[in-house]
Scaffold this active site. Structure first.
Site, mmCIF file in Angstrom:
data_model
loop_
_atom_site.group_PDB
_atom_site.id
_atom_site.type_symbol
_atom_site.label_atom_id
_atom_site.label_comp_id
_atom_site.label_asym_id
_atom_site.label_seq_id
_atom_site.Cartn_x
_atom_site.Cartn_y
_atom_site.Cartn_z
ATOM 1 N N LYS A 261 0.847 -1.199 0.000
ATOM 2 C CA LYS A 261 0.000 0.000 0.000
ATOM 3 C C LYS A 261 0.881 1.246 0.000
ATOM 4 O O LYS A 261 1.751 1.405 0.851
ATOM 5 C CB LYS A 261 -0.889 -0.022 1.243
ATOM 6 C CG LYS A 261 -1.669 1.269 1.504
ATOM 7 C CD LYS A 261 -2.611 1.123 2.700
ATOM 8 C CE LYS A 261 -3.259 2.458 3.076
ATOM 9 N NZ LYS A 261 -4.154 2.347 4.253
ATOM 10 N N ASP A 266 -2.654 9.970 4.127
ATOM 11 C CA ASP A 266 -4.052 9.555 4.281
ATOM 12 C C ASP A 266 -4.785 10.523 5.212
ATOM 13 O O ASP A 266 -4.685 10.420 6.431
ATOM 14 C CB ASP A 266 -4.112 8.130 4.835
ATOM 15 C CG ASP A 266 -5.551 7.613 4.952
ATOM 16 O OD1 ASP A 266 -6.465 8.288 4.433
ATOM 17 O OD2 ASP A 266 -5.746 6.538 5.555
ATOM 18 N N LYS A 273 -10.331 12.338 8.633
ATOM 19 C CA LYS A 273 -9.866 11.891 9.954
ATOM 20 C C LYS A 273 -9.826 13.070 10.927
ATOM 21 O O LYS A 273 -9.690 14.206 10.500
ATOM 22 C CB LYS A 273 -8.438 11.328 9.832
ATOM 23 C CG LYS A 273 -8.316 9.989 9.153
ATOM 24 C CD LYS A 273 -6.851 9.577 9.073
ATOM 25 C CE LYS A 273 -6.687 8.245 8.366
ATOM 26 N NZ LYS A 273 -7.289 7.111 9.063
ATOM 27 N N ASP A 284 1.503 6.031 5.778
ATOM 28 C CA ASP A 284 0.535 5.104 5.185
ATOM 29 C C ASP A 284 1.045 4.469 3.883
ATOM 30 O O ASP A 284 0.325 3.716 3.233
ATOM 31 C CB ASP A 284 -0.790 5.837 4.944
ATOM 32 C CG ASP A 284 -1.993 4.917 5.139
ATOM 33 O OD1 ASP A 284 -1.837 3.861 5.773
ATOM 34 O OD2 ASP A 284 -3.081 5.252 4.633
ATOM 35 N N ASP A 343 -12.172 6.699 3.784
ATOM 36 C CA ASP A 343 -10.962 6.453 4.586
ATOM 37 C C ASP A 343 -10.517 4.991 4.503
ATOM 38 O O ASP A 343 -9.428 4.647 4.943
ATOM 39 C CB ASP A 343 -11.226 6.857 6.044
ATOM 40 C CG ASP A 343 -9.945 7.028 6.845
ATOM 41 O OD1 ASP A 343 -8.866 7.021 6.219
ATOM 42 O OD2 ASP A 343 -10.028 7.170 8.078
ATOM 43 N N GLU A 345 -9.333 3.463 2.087
ATOM 44 C CA GLU A 345 -8.787 3.618 0.736
ATOM 45 C C GLU A 345 -7.709 2.595 0.404
ATOM 46 O O GLU A 345 -7.475 2.291 -0.755
ATOM 47 C CB GLU A 345 -8.242 5.040 0.560
ATOM 48 C CG GLU A 345 -6.814 5.272 1.080
ATOM 49 C CD GLU A 345 -6.655 5.054 2.574
ATOM 50 O OE1 GLU A 345 -7.670 5.121 3.287
ATOM 51 O OE2 GLU A 345 -5.528 4.799 3.025
ATOM 52 N N ARG A 347 -7.570 -0.627 0.878
ATOM 53 C CA ARG A 347 -8.092 -1.842 0.241
ATOM 54 C C ARG A 347 -8.520 -1.545 -1.199
ATOM 55 O O ARG A 347 -8.504 -2.446 -2.047
ATOM 56 C CB ARG A 347 -9.238 -2.417 1.079
ATOM 57 C CG ARG A 347 -10.421 -1.535 1.236
ATOM 58 C CD ARG A 347 -11.335 -1.966 2.369
ATOM 59 N NE ARG A 347 -10.845 -1.540 3.684
ATOM 60 C CZ ARG A 347 -11.466 -1.779 4.837
ATOM 61 N NH1 ARG A 347 -12.589 -2.475 4.841
ATOM 62 N NH2 ARG A 347 -10.979 -1.352 5.973
HETATM 63 N N1 BES Z 1 -4.402 4.120 7.070
HETATM 64 C C1 BES Z 1 -5.563 3.799 7.800
HETATM 65 C C2 BES Z 1 -5.324 2.740 8.858
HETATM 66 C C3 BES Z 1 -4.633 3.196 10.104
HETATM 67 C C4 BES Z 1 -5.322 3.874 11.083
HETATM 68 C C5 BES Z 1 -3.319 2.895 10.299
HETATM 69 C C6 BES Z 1 -4.672 4.271 12.227
HETATM 70 C C7 BES Z 1 -2.681 3.274 11.442
HETATM 71 C C8 BES Z 1 -3.356 3.967 12.414
HETATM 72 C C9 BES Z 1 -6.653 3.265 6.874
HETATM 73 O O1 BES Z 1 -6.657 3.777 5.597
HETATM 74 C C10 BES Z 1 -7.965 3.608 7.505
HETATM 75 O O2 BES Z 1 -8.225 4.753 7.687
HETATM 76 N N2 BES Z 1 -8.727 2.584 7.855
HETATM 77 C C11 BES Z 1 -9.977 2.773 8.500
HETATM 78 C C12 BES Z 1 -10.955 1.765 7.950
HETATM 79 C C13 BES Z 1 -12.387 2.020 8.348
HETATM 80 C C14 BES Z 1 -12.890 3.304 7.740
HETATM 81 C C15 BES Z 1 -13.224 0.859 7.889
HETATM 82 C C16 BES Z 1 -9.772 2.561 9.999
HETATM 83 O O3 BES Z 1 -8.991 1.707 10.399
HETATM 84 O O4 BES Z 1 -10.400 3.292 10.770
HETATM 85 ZN ZN ZN Z 2 -4.808 4.431 4.889
HETATM 86 ZN ZN ZN Z 3 -7.717 5.602 5.449
#
Ligand code: BES
Ligand code: ZN
Ligand code: ZN
Length: 495
Positions: A261, A266, A273, A284, A343, A345, A347
């Protein structure tokens, strides 16, 4: 940092010495070679309990005009290569803090580990433990001090010859990890998707692998609409890095494919966020950095394997043209995705990368991604989450993780979890039902991996360190490089 391997005895050295001490064992074996006053000084210190030999504990002991850097390695029965790596990191950092420019040290005996592997772990630990990210900082004269030279003293000529091989491999690996760390730590205005692609191209030229970068036009032609959808919120063009390395004799073989990724920042997009710690989201792209680092090291080591590295890179921003919750995009393989949360993104961009991987008819695939906050909740910062569609391949990756010291722990991926990513209006949706967030993210990816043996590694918890520890420095860890190289090292052409 320069490493020199010599045969002989530590007692004849003049520079500061790094000496390992196990916990609860009294005087260490090396003490026998020293004079009575030295033995007494160490004995007194251990009796006083001011130093006990606990893993990563240090003590600076003056010895006439010389210095001893004592480093705890924990219980002798529990000594592993990774603990040697950790202790080397802590001790080298202590040496830098003390202002030493050169040190000498021995090679700790580790059960069942030959001298070359111990030397490799020492080199990795020393280089990684003293790594610093200084690209944008004005350093004082004091801050510029570095540990420049480490002399490894081997007991026999045979050990010395083996250690030299370990040093060579350790340096190639450690430098690849430091590069990955630099990319992770680099602010997103200094590492855009385009700049990341330029880094990949430069490394390809230097280390001998192929790198082709697909720009948005090429992405559109191929139908990478999931990646392009994420990129819509940003003015920076998305870049899709395609790297390929064919080692000696591996030309006709089906490749092992690594995917990472590459979200250089992000913000969450329209599903934005909170501001707190958002600056950290420059990390990220850690999965992508791991793939870049692994390509560099695999080529540097000239491993006899066929490896392909794929990194979809973009920013995730909420610009005026950004994709919106509820939008539907068609990914490269033809499947449609309902974007419930912009968010989620990672996947999305990986869906297109997995689709693209098909053209190589991979023997096996591994993806690495800072995919979910839920993984940090579930496993913390001590291991990555591992999910797979193939038990045997999953086990091989897990074992390579253990051997490399980059631990992974398996989470289930039963068909039941796939229910959570079914959509009312499209083939799948990009969020689950609020439960088991790490697994439902993997269940989404599984839809795009098809029948190819595939492992997904969620590195959200381990890609960033909150403090210095062992060979980790605060900030990007470069995790994944060593694990992927270990996998390539034992790769036999199929899982
Ligand atoms: N990059 C984030 C995941 C992340 C969050 C990594 C905090 C490290 C610390 C990812 O893109 C994301 O935002 N995932 C969301 C998914 C949700 C919206 C289903 C998450 O984990 O909140
Ligand atoms: Zn992310
Ligand atoms: Zn994200």
């Amino acid at each position: 940092m320069k490493f020199t391997v010599v045969t002989g005895n530590l007692t004849s050295r003049k520079e500061p010495l790094i000496l390992g001490i196990a916990e609860g064992k009294g005087l260490p074996p090396w003490a026998g070679k020293w004079s009575a006053p030295v033995r007494k000084a160490v004995q007194d210190l251990l009796r006083s309990k001011r130093f006990q030999g606990k893993l990563n504990e240090t003590f600076l002991l003056p010895l006439g005009s010389q210095w001893l850097i004592l480093i705890g390695v924990g219980k002798k029965e529990e000594l592993t290569l990774d603990r040697v790596r950790q202790a080397a990191g802590t001790a080298s950092r202590r040496a830098v803090a003390a202002g030493f420019e050169s040190v000498a040290r021995g090679l700790l005996p580790v059960k069942q580990a030959p001298a070359d592997q111990v030397a490799q772990a020492v080199v990795e630990g020393s280089v990684l433990g003293t790594y610093r990210y200084t690209e944008w900082k004005t350093l004082s004269a004091d801050e510029k001090k570095e540990l420049k030279s480490v002399t490894l003293v081997a007991p026999t000529a045979g050990d010395a010859a083996a250690a030299k091989q370990g040093v060579r491999r350790g340096l190639i690996l450690a430098e690849a990890v430091c590069w990955a760390r630099d990319l992770v730590n680099r602010p997103s205005n200094r590492l855009t998707p385009t700049m990341m692609a330029q880094e990949a191209k430069a490394a390809a030229r230097k280390f001998g692998f192929r790198c082709q970068v697909l720009d948005p036009k090429a992405q559109r032609r191929l139908g990478m609409n999931a990646l392009l959808g994420v990129a819509r919120g940003s003015r920076e063009p998305s870049q899709f890095m395609v790297m390929e390395y064919k080692g000696p004799g591996a030309g006709g073989k089906k490749p092992l494919v690594f995917l990472g990724k590459g979200i250089t920042f992000d913000s969450g997009g329209i599903s934005i966020k909170p501001a707190e710690r958002m600056e950290q989201m420059k990390y990220d792209m850690s999965g992508g950095a791991a793939v870049l680092g692994a390509m560099r090291a695999v080529a540097g080591l000239k491993l006899p394997v066929h490896v392909v590295g794929l990194v979809p890179a973009t920013e995730n921003l909420p610009g005026g043209s950004a994709q919106k919750p509820g939008d539907v995009v068609r990914a490269l393989g033809g499947k449609t995705i309902e974007v419930i949360n912009t968010d989620a993104e990672g996947r999305l961009v990986l869906a297109d990368a997995l689709g693209y991987a098909k053209r190589y008819k991979p023997a096996a695939m591994v993806d690495l991604a800072t995919l979910t906050g839920a993984c940090v909740v579930a496993l913390g910062q001590h291991c990555m989450g591992l999910m797979t569609n193939n038990g045997g391949w999953g086990e091989q990756v897990k074992q390579a993780a253990t051997r490399s010291g980059e631990r992974a722990w398996k989470l289930p991926l039963w068909p039941e979890y796939t229910e959570a990513v079914k959509s009312d209006v499209a083939d799948v949706k990009n969020v689950g039902d609020g439960k088991a967030g790490t697994i439902t993210a993997a269940a989404f990816l599984k839809e795009f991996a098809g029948d190819t043996p595939w492992v997904h590694l969620d590195i959200a918890g381990v890609a960033w360190a909150d403090a210095d520890k062992g060979y980790l420095r605060k900030g990007g860890t470069g995790v994944g490089v060593r694990l992927l190289v270990e996998l390539a090292k034992v790769w036999k052409g199929k899982p």
